[in-house]
Write a protein that holds these residues in place. Structure first.
Motif, mmCIF file in Angstrom:
data_model
loop_
_atom_site.group_PDB
_atom_site.id
_atom_site.type_symbol
_atom_site.label_atom_id
_atom_site.label_comp_id
_atom_site.label_asym_id
_atom_site.label_seq_id
_atom_site.Cartn_x
_atom_site.Cartn_y
_atom_site.Cartn_z
ATOM 1 N N VAL A 1 -1.931 17.956 18.406
ATOM 2 C CA VAL A 1 -2.305 19.245 17.866
ATOM 3 C C VAL A 1 -1.400 19.604 16.682
ATOM 4 O O VAL A 1 -1.870 20.130 15.692
ATOM 5 N N ALA A 2 -0.121 19.284 16.787
ATOM 6 C CA ALA A 2 0.808 19.613 15.710
ATOM 7 C C ALA A 2 0.487 18.813 14.454
ATOM 8 O O ALA A 2 0.591 19.326 13.337
ATOM 9 N N GLY A 3 0.072 17.555 14.621
ATOM 10 C CA GLY A 3 -0.305 16.739 13.470
ATOM 11 C C GLY A 3 -1.505 17.306 12.745
ATOM 12 O O GLY A 3 -1.553 17.327 11.506
ATOM 13 N N LEU A 4 -2.480 17.787 13.499
ATOM 14 C CA LEU A 4 -3.658 18.408 12.906
ATOM 15 C C LEU A 4 -3.288 19.696 12.183
ATOM 16 O O LEU A 4 -3.794 19.980 11.091
ATOM 17 N N ALA A 5 -2.374 20.466 12.757
ATOM 18 C CA ALA A 5 -1.926 21.702 12.109
ATOM 19 C C ALA A 5 -1.202 21.403 10.803
ATOM 20 O O ALA A 5 -1.390 22.103 9.797
ATOM 21 N N LEU A 6 -0.393 20.337 10.777
ATOM 22 C CA LEU A 6 0.312 19.970 9.551
ATOM 23 C C LEU A 6 -0.667 19.511 8.477
ATOM 24 O O LEU A 6 -0.497 19.827 7.291
ATOM 25 N N CYS A 7 -1.691 18.773 8.880
ATOM 26 C CA CYS A 7 -2.728 18.369 7.915
ATOM 27 C C CYS A 7 -3.448 19.587 7.356
ATOM 28 O O CYS A 7 -3.735 19.656 6.157
ATOM 29 N N GLY A 10 -1.260 21.383 4.841
ATOM 30 C CA GLY A 10 -1.215 20.657 3.582
ATOM 31 C C GLY A 10 -2.487 20.783 2.769
ATOM 32 O O GLY A 10 -2.448 20.861 1.540
ATOM 33 N N ASN A 11 -3.627 20.815 3.431
ATOM 34 C CA ASN A 11 -4.897 20.824 2.719
ATOM 35 C C ASN A 11 -5.417 22.211 2.368
ATOM 36 O O ASN A 11 -6.054 22.379 1.335
ATOM 37 N N LEU A 12 -5.157 23.191 3.205
ATOM 38 C CA LEU A 12 -5.804 24.487 3.026
ATOM 39 C C LEU A 12 -4.880 25.629 2.613
ATOM 40 O O LEU A 12 -5.357 26.692 2.222
ATOM 41 N N ALA A 13 -3.589 25.434 2.699
ATOM 42 C CA ALA A 13 -2.663 26.540 2.449
ATOM 43 C C ALA A 13 -2.645 26.915 0.964
ATOM 44 O O ALA A 13 -2.665 26.055 0.089
ATOM 45 N N THR A 14 -2.588 28.201 0.716
ATOM 46 C CA THR A 14 -2.415 28.702 -0.639
ATOM 47 C C THR A 14 -0.919 28.725 -0.950
ATOM 48 O O THR A 14 -0.099 28.358 -0.110
ATOM 49 N N ALA A 15 -0.571 29.157 -2.140
ATOM 50 C CA ALA A 15 0.849 29.211 -2.517
ATOM 51 C C ALA A 15 1.620 30.157 -1.596
ATOM 52 O O ALA A 15 2.734 29.832 -1.154
ATOM 53 N N LEU A 42 4.091 14.793 4.310
ATOM 54 C CA LEU A 42 2.847 14.905 3.539
ATOM 55 C C LEU A 42 2.469 16.364 3.312
ATOM 56 O O LEU A 42 2.017 16.736 2.221
ATOM 57 N N ALA A 43 2.657 17.181 4.340
ATOM 58 C CA ALA A 43 2.352 18.608 4.184
ATOM 59 C C ALA A 43 3.282 19.254 3.172
ATOM 60 O O ALA A 43 2.848 20.066 2.334
ATOM 61 N N PHE A 44 4.564 18.897 3.203
ATOM 62 C CA PHE A 44 5.507 19.424 2.224
ATOM 63 C C PHE A 44 5.141 18.999 0.816
ATOM 64 O O PHE A 44 5.269 19.762 -0.132
ATOM 65 N N SER A 45 4.682 17.776 0.676
ATOM 66 C CA SER A 45 4.290 17.275 -0.641
ATOM 67 C C SER A 45 3.187 18.134 -1.240
ATOM 68 O O SER A 45 3.227 18.491 -2.424
ATOM 69 N N ARG A 46 2.237 18.486 -0.432
ATOM 70 C CA ARG A 46 1.134 19.314 -0.927
ATOM 71 C C ARG A 46 1.533 20.771 -1.099
ATOM 72 O O ARG A 46 1.064 21.443 -2.001
ATOM 73 N N CYS A 47 2.406 21.250 -0.233
ATOM 74 C CA CYS A 47 2.873 22.640 -0.365
ATOM 75 C C CYS A 47 3.719 22.813 -1.622
ATOM 76 O O CYS A 47 3.643 23.853 -2.284
#
Length: 121
Positions: A1-7, A10-15, A42-47
């Motif tokens: 579940v945590a992996g899905l939340a991190l994805c 990374g994909n949907l979060a705004t600034a 990966l999530a940090f990279s996108r954030c």
């Protein structure tokens, strides 16, 4: 579940969401599971792409991950460091000094050592 939340982060979060959720993603950088550490990188990279202001705050966390034993984590950390350096070059110019660049410059010998170990395997 945590992996899905991190994805999802990374994909949907705004600034603004990236800035608010960065401490939660940071907690997973020190997880005991390599899969979660990789997903957090990966999530940090996108954030950081969405909110470049916060990259200097987490440089120390990124550098500690270079001591990781998991190849997946190492690949994502190098990708994250590359992303930070590219954004830093855009922000400060190619020749300008910065916290990120000086911190990563100290890591060049350890990166070379990692690459040599990969070639000898």
């Amino acid at each position: 579940v945590a992996g899905l939340a991190l994805c999802t982060i990374g994909n949907l979060a705004t600034a603004d969401m990236s800035r608010d959720l960065a401490p939660e993603v940071e907690k997973h950088l020190t997880s005991s599971q390599p899969y979660l550490r990789k997903k957090a990188c990966l999530a940090f990279s996108r954030c950081i792409l969405k909110c470049a202001d916060m990259m200097e705050d987490y440089v120390d966390k990124f550098t500690t991950l270079l001591k990781d034993r998991s190849h997946g984590v190492l690949i994502t950390v190098v990708q994250l460091m590359t992303q930070v350096l590219l954004l830093d070059a855009e922000k400060n110019g190619v020749g300008g000094a910065s916290v990120c660049r000086s911190a990563f410059l100290k890591l060049v010998p350890s990166l070379v050592k990692l690459l040599r170990n990969l070639l000898s395997v």
